[in-house]
Design a protein around this motif. Structure first.
Motif, PDB file in Angstrom:
ATOM      1  N   SER A 194       0.834  -1.206   0.000  1.00 24.62           N
ATOM      2  CA  SER A 194       0.000   0.000   0.000  1.00 24.62           C
ATOM      3  C   SER A 194       0.866   1.252   0.000  1.00 24.62           C
ATOM      4  N   PHE A 195       2.055   1.192   0.611  1.00 26.78           N
ATOM      5  CA  PHE A 195       2.964   2.338   0.596  1.00 26.78           C
ATOM      6  C   PHE A 195       3.471   2.584  -0.822  1.00 26.78           C
ATOM      7  N   GLU A 196       3.860   1.516  -1.492  1.00 27.78           N
ATOM      8  CA  GLU A 196       4.440   1.650  -2.826  1.00 27.78           C
ATOM      9  C   GLU A 196       3.416   2.095  -3.852  1.00 27.78           C
ATOM     10  N   ILE A 197       2.177   1.604  -3.732  1.00 17.54           N
ATOM     11  CA  ILE A 197       1.171   1.983  -4.733  1.00 17.54           C
ATOM     12  C   ILE A 197       0.834   3.471  -4.613  1.00 17.54           C
ATOM     13  N   ILE A 198       0.875   4.003  -3.392  1.00 12.75           N
ATOM     14  CA  ILE A 198       0.665   5.446  -3.214  1.00 12.75           C
ATOM     15  C   ILE A 198       1.770   6.216  -3.923  1.00 12.75           C
TER      16      ILE A 198
END
Length: 622
Positions: A444-448
């Protein structure tokens, strides 16, 4: 006595070797094993491959150590054999090369094209261990290959330069447009890597000879180092359970001359290439006399990224975002789940009712709980175009790889859907199709971070886009935990990744809402407090005991116990109103979740928020 590798490349074009991994695969060694472990368990196999390349005309052999680092070997339980495998790999290559051949220690990218999946400190430890082992065994140079971003290349390169003055070949894996994943043009990457101490700058993998030739062309006005090229044998095809490459050895021979004319001083092959490809390269370059390398660099012509044009559907001046609205007044987002069948009539009626009630946005989950539902992209577009209500779309990491995720986001941009919520997504094995795969290419951090990169006009691959996206990206927050402070720390990381707003899991405790306000008061982005009315006593027990991230207070469970039908829904609305009374006092953002398509419940709660906030509006005024 053979000359130093640097001098050899200054005076002539050297022939590299071809693929190791795909060649072993073609010889019957299956995918899923560590090919580097064969340095210990089957050294004669690796030695034979090296000798085949030498017989074909190779001047330079790579050690069979591409993935021989702690991170990659740990997947096979071999993390304790990093030094042993690397030293054996160099030793075997040296035996096959003989007195006249060169051996370069192969060091591959650890991130492998995945952004920030491993910290810089871990990279330093793993690279240093591998590089030290190869230097100790004695190599003629180091080949840093298949790197996707400049940051990782600099980490590995700096560690080589810290411990050795041997020649370093720095190779990136790029598409023909020639940008790194972190957005550098190859001209910029060249300058940075040269300054850091690389002796050769080049490309390998990811594309065939034509793609690498186009990448090499981007450096013609700045290059003052020898170049290296190790292309794949074209694009892989997957036929009958096997990978096959179509570029012929003869084609490689023709392209070798083109590479040499462009300044390449080391030419070999990557995935899909064989001794036959190397033999054709060697034959084509027999007697070739290279031109001297240029000395001066010229200024680079920068690529200008156009600003994004506003979609025609927006009002002049642009419609304010939810982040703008919630900073000024109470703002209500309502979730309505897409249907599990093909009938959307009730869904659309619910959207229309919520529009009339004054909801500021309709949010649609992305196959929540891993249960297959209609595409939220399609329904979001219908809600926007037919109902006139802003869609806020959830994007789960579970269902799409990097390719699919960027394609999905580009589709949203084309439709003018600019508000999204990035979530991890529940594992597929717990949904209605348990045999489906959970992808999880991204956290979820990377997709943001990646979505915000589109806002800078840069694709996930690092390629420039012709215009910038304008996504407003939300992140999920679960306050229903034992240690709220640790949950807030995780939330801070999402904000650091680029989140513009926060949406919480449903909360069923008014005291928790107050504590959440205190724990997040230092954050400078808005929070939408989640409230989901309960539909029945059974619904309450299911949510509390079986759904991740949801926790009901004992008081709420007691009040809902035994209630079903209209009586249960009435009590669910009453409890939700009590929670909203506290939420509206402490937060401007309200996030209502509709249970079982009972949109009358969230219509009533939306209207209640407006009563509490003192906001009067006609059905069409918002």
């Amino acid at each position: 006595m053979k000359p130093d590798l640097r001098k050899a490349m200054a005076d002539q074009v050297l022939i590299g070797d071809g693929a190791m991994g795909t060649f072993l695969y073609q010889k019957g060694f299956p995918v899923g094993i560590s090919y580097e472990e064969l340095n210990l368990t089957a050294p004669e196999v690796i030695r034979d491959v090296h000798k085949q390349y030498m017989k074909a005309g190779s001047d330079v052999l790579e050690s069979n150590t591409f993935s021989a680092n702690y991170d990659k070997l740990s997947k096979y339980g071999l993390e304790g054999k990093v030094e042993e495998i690397n030293r054996a790999g160099v030793r075997i290559a040296r035996e096959a090369a003989g007195p006249q051949g060169y051996v370069v220690g192969a060091v591959g990218s650890i991130r492998g094209g995945k952004r920030n999946n491993i910290s810089s400190e871990e990279l330093k430890r793993h690279f240093e261990q591998q590089i030290h082992a190869q230097l100790t065994e004695g190599v003629d140079g180091l080949l840093l290959e298949t790197f996707y971003d400049v940051e990782e290349m600099l980490i590995a390169l700096s560690l080589v330069r810290k411990n050795s003055e041997l020649p370093v070949i720095a190779q990136f894996a790029v598409e023909d447009i020639a940008r790194t994943l972190d957005g550098y043009t190859m001209a910029d990457a060249f300058r940075i890597v040269k300054q850091a101490g690389a002796d050769v700058f080049g490309f390998n993998c990811r594309t065939g000879p034509n793609g690498l030739a186009r990448a090499l062309e981007t450096l013609q006005h700045v290059r003052s180092l020898p170049a290296s090229v190790y292309p794949n044998a074209g694009i892989a095809d997957y036929v009958d359970g096997e990978y096959r490459y179509g570029a012929s050895p003869e084609y490689f021979g023709q392209m070798a001359l083109r590479f040499a004319d462009m300044g390449a001083r080391l030419i070999g092959g990557c995935c899909g290439t064989t001794p036959e490809h190397i033999a054709q390269i060697s034959a084509a370059l027999q007697g070739y006399q290279p031109m001297p390398l240029p000395v001066l660099e010229e200024a680079e012509e920068r690529i200008v990224i156009q600003e994004k044009q506003e979609p025609a559907s927006k009002q002049p001046g642009g419609e304010p975002t939810l982040v703008d609205l919630v900073r000024e007044r109470h703002t209500v987002i309502v979730e309505l789940d897409p249907p599990r069948d093909l009938d959307i009539s009730k869904f659309m009626k619910g959207a229309e009712a919520l529009k009339r009630a004054g909801a500021d946005a309709l949010t649609l989950a992305d196959n929540s709980l891993a249960v297959t539902r209609m595409s939220n992209m399609a329904l979001g577009h219908l809600v926007q175009s037919q109902v006139g209500l802003r869609p806020l779309i959830h994007i789960a990491c579970r269902d799409r790889n990097l390719i699919g995720t960027q394609s999905h986001m580009m589709g949203f941009d084309a439709l003018g859907i600019d508000h999204v919520l990035a979530v991890t997504g529940d594992p597929a094995k717990f949904g209605d199709l348990p045999g489906a795969s959970s992808v999880y290419d991204l956290t979820s951090f990377e997709i943001i971070r990646m979505i915000k990169q589109l806002n800078e006009g840069v694709a996930f691959s690092g390629k420039p886009l012709k215009q910038k996206a304008g996504f407003v990206v939300g992140a999920a927050f679960n306050p229903n935990v034992k240690h709220l402070d640790k949950a807030v720390q995780r939330l801070e990381k999402k904000i650091a990744s680029g989140a513009d707003y926060i949406m919480t899991q449903p909360v069923y405790d008014a005291e928790l809402i107050v504590r959440m306000k205190e724990a997040t008061k230092h954050l400078d982005i808005p929070i939408f407090v989640g409230v989901m009315p309960l539909a029945s006593g059974r619904n309450a027990e299911y949510l509390h005991n079986e759904v991740p991230g949801i926790q009901l207070s004992e008081q709420v469970r007691s009040r809902m116990a035994g209630l079903e039908g209209e009586e249960g829904r009435a009590m669910g609305v009453q409890i939700a109103m009590e929670l909203l009374t506290t939420a509206v006092e402490h937060f401007n953002g309200i996030y209502l979740m509709t249970p079982f398509m009972f949109y009358d419940m969230t219509v009533q709660l939306t209207q209640y928020v407006w009563e509490l906030s003192g906001r009067s509006l006609s059905p069409l005024s918002h």
